[in-house]
Design a protein around this motif. Structure first.
Motif, PDB file in Angstrom:
ATOM      1  N   GLU A 168     -28.683  21.610  53.455  1.00 39.60           N
ATOM      2  CA  GLU A 168     -27.799  22.756  53.287  1.00 39.60           C
ATOM      3  C   GLU A 168     -28.468  24.047  53.737  1.00 39.60           C
ATOM      4  O   GLU A 168     -27.823  24.946  54.279  1.00 39.60           O
ATOM      5  N   ARG A 169     -29.783  24.143  53.523  1.00 34.78           N
ATOM      6  CA  ARG A 169     -30.515  25.320  54.006  1.00 34.78           C
ATOM      7  C   ARG A 169     -30.505  25.364  55.529  1.00 34.78           C
ATOM      8  O   ARG A 169     -30.365  26.440  56.128  1.00 34.78           O
ATOM      9  N   LEU A 170     -30.650  24.210  56.152  1.00 31.17           N
ATOM     10  CA  LEU A 170     -30.611  24.178  57.614  1.00 31.17           C
ATOM     11  C   LEU A 170     -29.217  24.534  58.129  1.00 31.17           C
ATOM     12  O   LEU A 170     -29.080  25.218  59.148  1.00 31.17           O
ATOM     13  N   VAL A 171     -28.174  24.088  57.428  1.00 22.61           N
ATOM     14  CA  VAL A 171     -26.815  24.452  57.812  1.00 22.61           C
ATOM     15  C   VAL A 171     -26.630  25.957  57.723  1.00 22.61           C
ATOM     16  O   VAL A 171     -26.047  26.595  58.620  1.00 22.61           O
ATOM     17  N   SER A 172     -27.136  26.572  56.649  1.00 22.02           N
ATOM     18  CA  SER A 172     -27.018  28.026  56.502  1.00 22.02           C
ATOM     19  C   SER A 172     -27.796  28.755  57.591  1.00 22.02           C
ATOM     20  O   SER A 172     -27.330  29.766  58.135  1.00 22.02           O
ATOM     21  N   ALA A 173     -28.975  28.248  57.935  1.00 20.39           N
ATOM     22  CA  ALA A 173     -29.765  28.877  58.991  1.00 20.39           C
ATOM     23  C   ALA A 173     -29.069  28.759  60.336  1.00 20.39           C
ATOM     24  O   ALA A 173     -29.072  29.695  61.145  1.00 20.39           O
ATOM     25  N   ALA A 174     -28.456  27.595  60.601  1.00 22.66           N
ATOM     26  CA  ALA A 174     -27.750  27.410  61.870  1.00 22.66           C
ATOM     27  C   ALA A 174     -26.513  28.294  61.939  1.00 22.66           C
ATOM     28  O   ALA A 174     -26.184  28.828  63.004  1.00 22.66           O
ATOM     29  N   ARG A 175     -25.823  28.474  60.826  1.00 19.03           N
ATOM     30  CA  ARG A 175     -24.625  29.301  60.810  1.00 19.03           C
ATOM     31  C   ARG A 175     -24.955  30.786  60.934  1.00 19.03           C
ATOM     32  O   ARG A 175     -24.246  31.547  61.588  1.00 19.03           O
ATOM     33  N   ASP A 176     -26.080  31.199  60.329  1.00 20.51           N
ATOM     34  CA  ASP A 176     -26.454  32.616  60.323  1.00 20.51           C
ATOM     35  C   ASP A 176     -27.345  33.004  61.496  1.00 20.51           C
ATOM     36  O   ASP A 176     -27.648  34.185  61.672  1.00 20.51           O
ATOM     37  N   GLY A 177     -27.810  32.029  62.268  1.00 17.67           N
ATOM     38  CA  GLY A 177     -28.669  32.338  63.406  1.00 17.67           C
ATOM     39  C   GLY A 177     -30.099  32.625  63.040  1.00 17.67           C
ATOM     40  O   GLY A 177     -30.804  33.325  63.774  1.00 17.67           O
ATOM     41  N   ASP A 178     -30.584  32.087  61.931  1.00 16.20           N
ATOM     42  CA  ASP A 178     -31.968  32.299  61.484  1.00 16.20           C
ATOM     43  C   ASP A 178     -32.856  31.273  62.171  1.00 16.20           C
ATOM     44  O   ASP A 178     -33.036  30.147  61.685  1.00 16.20           O
ATOM     45  N   LEU A 179     -33.411  31.657  63.296  1.00 21.43           N
ATOM     46  CA  LEU A 179     -34.200  30.723  64.095  1.00 21.43           C
ATOM     47  C   LEU A 179     -35.493  30.336  63.400  1.00 21.43           C
ATOM     48  O   LEU A 179     -35.914  29.169  63.437  1.00 21.43           O
ATOM     49  N   GLN A 180     -36.168  31.276  62.763  1.00 24.72           N
ATOM     50  CA  GLN A 180     -37.432  30.972  62.089  1.00 24.72           C
ATOM     51  C   GLN A 180     -37.228  30.009  60.935  1.00 24.72           C
ATOM     52  O   GLN A 180     -38.014  29.072  60.742  1.00 24.72           O
ATOM     53  N   GLU A 181     -36.185  30.222  60.151  1.00 24.49           N
ATOM     54  CA  GLU A 181     -35.890  29.312  59.040  1.00 24.49           C
ATOM     55  C   GLU A 181     -35.564  27.921  59.550  1.00 24.49           C
ATOM     56  O   GLU A 181     -36.034  26.913  58.996  1.00 24.49           O
ATOM     57  N   ALA A 182     -34.773  27.836  60.598  1.00 19.12           N
ATOM     58  CA  ALA A 182     -34.422  26.530  61.158  1.00 19.12           C
ATOM     59  C   ALA A 182     -35.644  25.817  61.713  1.00 19.12           C
ATOM     60  O   ALA A 182     -35.815  24.600  61.509  1.00 19.12           O
ATOM     61  N   ARG A 183     -36.521  26.537  62.378  1.00 17.78           N
ATOM     62  CA  ARG A 183     -37.721  25.913  62.923  1.00 17.78           C
ATOM     63  C   ARG A 183     -38.642  25.418  61.807  1.00 17.78           C
ATOM     64  O   ARG A 183     -39.221  24.321  61.899  1.00 17.78           O
ATOM     65  N   ALA A 184     -38.774  26.202  60.755  1.00 15.32           N
ATOM     66  CA  ALA A 184     -39.633  25.788  59.646  1.00 15.32           C
ATOM     67  C   ALA A 184     -39.085  24.543  58.957  1.00 15.32           C
ATOM     68  O   ALA A 184     -39.841  23.622  58.602  1.00 15.32           O
ATOM     69  N   ALA A 220     -31.990  17.473  60.990  1.00 16.21           N
ATOM     70  CA  ALA A 220     -31.062  17.811  62.078  1.00 16.21           C
ATOM     71  C   ALA A 220     -29.836  16.907  62.069  1.00 16.21           C
ATOM     72  O   ALA A 220     -28.793  17.267  62.620  1.00 16.21           O
ATOM     73  N   ARG A 221     -29.947  15.744  61.430  1.00 14.08           N
ATOM     74  CA  ARG A 221     -28.833  14.777  61.385  1.00 14.08           C
ATOM     75  C   ARG A 221     -27.955  14.987  60.155  1.00 14.08           C
ATOM     76  O   ARG A 221     -26.984  14.276  59.953  1.00 14.08           O
ATOM     77  N   TYR A 222     -28.271  16.006  59.359  1.00 13.85           N
ATOM     78  CA  TYR A 222     -27.509  16.249  58.133  1.00 13.85           C
ATOM     79  C   TYR A 222     -26.088  16.677  58.481  1.00 13.85           C
ATOM     80  O   TYR A 222     -25.844  17.344  59.492  1.00 13.85           O
ATOM     81  N   SER A 223     -25.138  16.299  57.639  1.00 10.20           N
ATOM     82  CA  SER A 223     -23.751  16.722  57.827  1.00 10.20           C
ATOM     83  C   SER A 223     -23.178  17.133  56.482  1.00 10.20           C
ATOM     84  O   SER A 223     -23.512  16.550  55.447  1.00 10.20           O
ATOM     85  N   ARG A 249     -17.898  17.091  57.518  1.00 10.07           N
ATOM     86  CA  ARG A 249     -18.941  16.357  58.245  1.00 10.07           C
ATOM     87  C   ARG A 249     -19.399  17.135  59.467  1.00 10.07           C
ATOM     88  O   ARG A 249     -19.578  16.584  60.549  1.00 10.07           O
ATOM     89  N   ASN A 250     -19.608  18.413  59.305  1.00  4.83           N
ATOM     90  CA  ASN A 250     -20.159  19.234  60.370  1.00  4.83           C
ATOM     91  C   ASN A 250     -21.673  19.278  60.244  1.00  4.83           C
ATOM     92  O   ASN A 250     -22.212  19.557  59.171  1.00  4.83           O
ATOM     93  N   SER A 251     -22.331  19.009  61.325  1.00  4.41           N
ATOM     94  CA  SER A 251     -23.786  19.044  61.356  1.00  4.41           C
ATOM     95  C   SER A 251     -24.260  20.467  61.641  1.00  4.41           C
ATOM     96  O   SER A 251     -23.462  21.334  62.032  1.00  4.41           O
ATOM     97  N   PRO A 252     -25.558  20.746  61.465  1.00  2.00           N
ATOM     98  CA  PRO A 252     -26.070  22.062  61.875  1.00  2.00           C
ATOM     99  C   PRO A 252     -25.787  22.373  63.335  1.00  2.00           C
ATOM    100  O   PRO A 252     -25.616  23.535  63.701  1.00  2.00           O
ATOM    101  N   LEU A 253     -25.721  21.340  64.174  1.00  4.46           N
ATOM    102  CA  LEU A 253     -25.412  21.563  65.584  1.00  4.46           C
ATOM    103  C   LEU A 253     -24.001  22.107  65.755  1.00  4.46           C
ATOM    104  O   LEU A 253     -23.758  22.979  66.605  1.00  4.46           O
TER     105      LEU A 253
END
Length: 492
Positions: free
Chosen positions: A18-34, A43-46, A51-55
């Motif tokens: 869920e944190r990765l989903v929030s980072a992908a939605r908000d454009g937080d590149l550093q959080e997503a990379r960490a 990355a496969r989380y939905s 069933r939307n993935s971070p992608l």
């Protein structure tokens, strides 16, 4: 105790997802990379339900850097959400051309269709009038040859041989039918997107394709309608002129016996009466689309083979690009021989309006010479393809909830496939864009607060499929980007 540790680990992975989903939605590149460095399987989380993935979230919001990061982390590029939409469809729906370019560089599948409407990414781009996304999706079908437009106009001639250019795949892709027989040209003509109509016609869209009655649609125009019927309903005069100039039949009747003029009258498009009532006295010549880009295929091939990012570059570049002054020159324009970095060449092909002569060529930013193709400079070595495995969200042994001394940690990860997933929703049956648009879907269907109505025809009066014209102020029309008119009338 070991079972509780595994359960706690699964919930920990869910929270990180869920944190990765929030980072992908908000454009937080550093959080997503960490987060991806901590556990690449995230990355496969939905999300549950949609069933939307971070992608999907990164693509819908236009965060192309996060999209690239997720793809390099090994996520499957053609992941589907509950409605069967891929990240490429989401990017085309919202017009994020940089995301579309990144996905195409990673070889996204352009033939995938969604579960709800049976439409491809091309349908979504044509529906919303994103011509830049449309030409990027078709980048692998338009060859970098100077006489491409002449070959497309004369493709029915016996003089054109398959050895020069085989346009079967391009024509099949452009005329792909969604549910109800809707083609991208129907979508663009109905909503009055002149630039998309012009580009589709240049790429071989057929003006005589008709819709069909598949038993699940509700069409107030009627089955058997051509793109001209849809343009008459939309009320855009330029779209009608473009279709007529390419051979659309003014007397064509649909299954309800309605001609385009009758459709225009039924929808109170009185301004189209003169255009749809009489055949043009002389031959109408149309100017080529400014979004037709010939060098795109050549630079996409070079970028896939040799890379397009600035990696491991020295602080002082010996031969910098004349446009960005950062990257090393790796490609040269055929003709003027000016050299650019691959990244700048991609940007020019994705954003520039092309010249009229020759059609589809991009003017060089240094000398204004028309560029038809790019060639890799000698010494530009191919890069090794990044390992991209399809990673599932399995239990992570690096989570603090799992004891490092447990016996499960010593078992290789490929010998067990315990996965934490949301309850899989059954795939929806294929219904049409039109029947779905009659139901006012929840705008927050799958992407939070964003408008993700997957219907390919916008809703209108009585809950129907058809959109209003600009005179009623209910459609989002994009202004014509160029100063010249796409129609030039000449007498025969």
């Amino acid at each position: 105790m070991g079972f509780l540790s595994l359960v706690g680990n699964s919930f920990g992975c869910s929270a990180s997802g869920e944190r990765l989903v929030s980072a992908a939605r908000d454009g937080d590149l550093q959080e997503a990379r960490a987060l991806l460095e901590y556990n690449p399987r995230l990355a496969r989380y939905s999300t549950f339900g949609g069933r939307n993935s971070p992608l999907h979230y990164a693509a819908a919001q236009g965060h192309h850097e996060i999209v690239s990061l997720l793809l390099e982390s090994g996520v499957e590029i053609n992941l589907r959400n509950y409605g069967g939409q891929t990240a490429l469809m989401q990017a085309c729906q919202y017009g994020h051309w940089e995301v579309v370019q990144t996905l195409m560089l990673f070889n996204a599948n352009t033939h995938r269709t969604d579960y709800l409407n049976g439409g491809t990414a091309l349908h979504f781009a044509a529906l919303h009038g994103h011509a830049q996304c449309l030409r990027l999706v078709l980048a692998d079908y338009v060859p970098s040859i100077p006489n491409f437009l002449n070959l497309m106009n004369d493709r029915s001639s016996e003089e054109v041989t398959d050895a020069v250019f085989d346009d079967d795949d391009l024509v099949k892709m452009v005329n792909w039918k969604a549910d109800g027989g809707l083609t991208p040209l129907h979508m663009a003509a109905l909503n009055g997107h002149v630039e998309c109509v012009q580009l589709l016609l240049d790429l071989g869209a057929c003006v005589s394709e008709v819709t069909i009655e598949d038993g699940t649609t509700m069409d107030l125009i009627g089955s058997g309608s051509t793109p001209l019927h849809y343009a008459a309903c939309g009320g855009n005069a330029v779209c009608c002129q473009l279709l007529i100039a390419r051979g659309a039949n003014l007397a064509a009747q649909n299954a309800s016996g309605l001609t385009p003029l009758m459709v225009a009258h039924s929808w109170h498009r009185n301004s189209l009466e003169e255009i749809l009532s009489n055949e043009p006295e002389g031959r109408l010549h149309t100017l080529p689309s400014p979004y037709l880009c010939l060098p795109l295929m050549s630079i996409m091939s070079i970028a896939r083979e040799c890379g397009w990012r600035y990696r491991n570059q020295s602080p002082v570049c010996i031969d910098p690009c004349a446009v960005c002054l950062e990257g090393r020159c790796s490609v040269a324009a055929e003709g003027c021989k000016h050299e650019f970095c691959t990244r700048c060449a991609l940007y020019l092909c994705s954003t520039s309006y092309t010249s009229v002569n020759p059609a589809g060529a991009i003017p060089c930013p240094l000398c204004r010479h028309p560029i038809i193709a790019f060639a890799a400079l000698p010494g530009t070595s191919p890069i090794r393809e990044l390992p991209r495995n399809s990673l599932s969200l399995s239990l992570c042994t690096t989570c603090p909830a799992v004891n490092s001394d447990s016996s499960a940690a010593s078992v290789p990860s490929h010998l067990y496939r315990t996965e934490f997933h949301c309850a899989r929703m059954p795939p929806m049956g294929s219904s049409s864009f039109r029947s779905l648009s009659c139901q006012r879907l929840n705008p927050s269907f799958c992407m939070g607060t964003m408008d993700t109505n997957p219907c390919l025809i916008r809703c209108s009066r009585f809950g129907s499929i058809l959109s209003r014209s600009a005179s009623h102020g209910e459609t989002n029309r994009r202004p014509w980007p160029l100063t010249f008119s796409p129609i030039v009338a000449t007498t025969s």
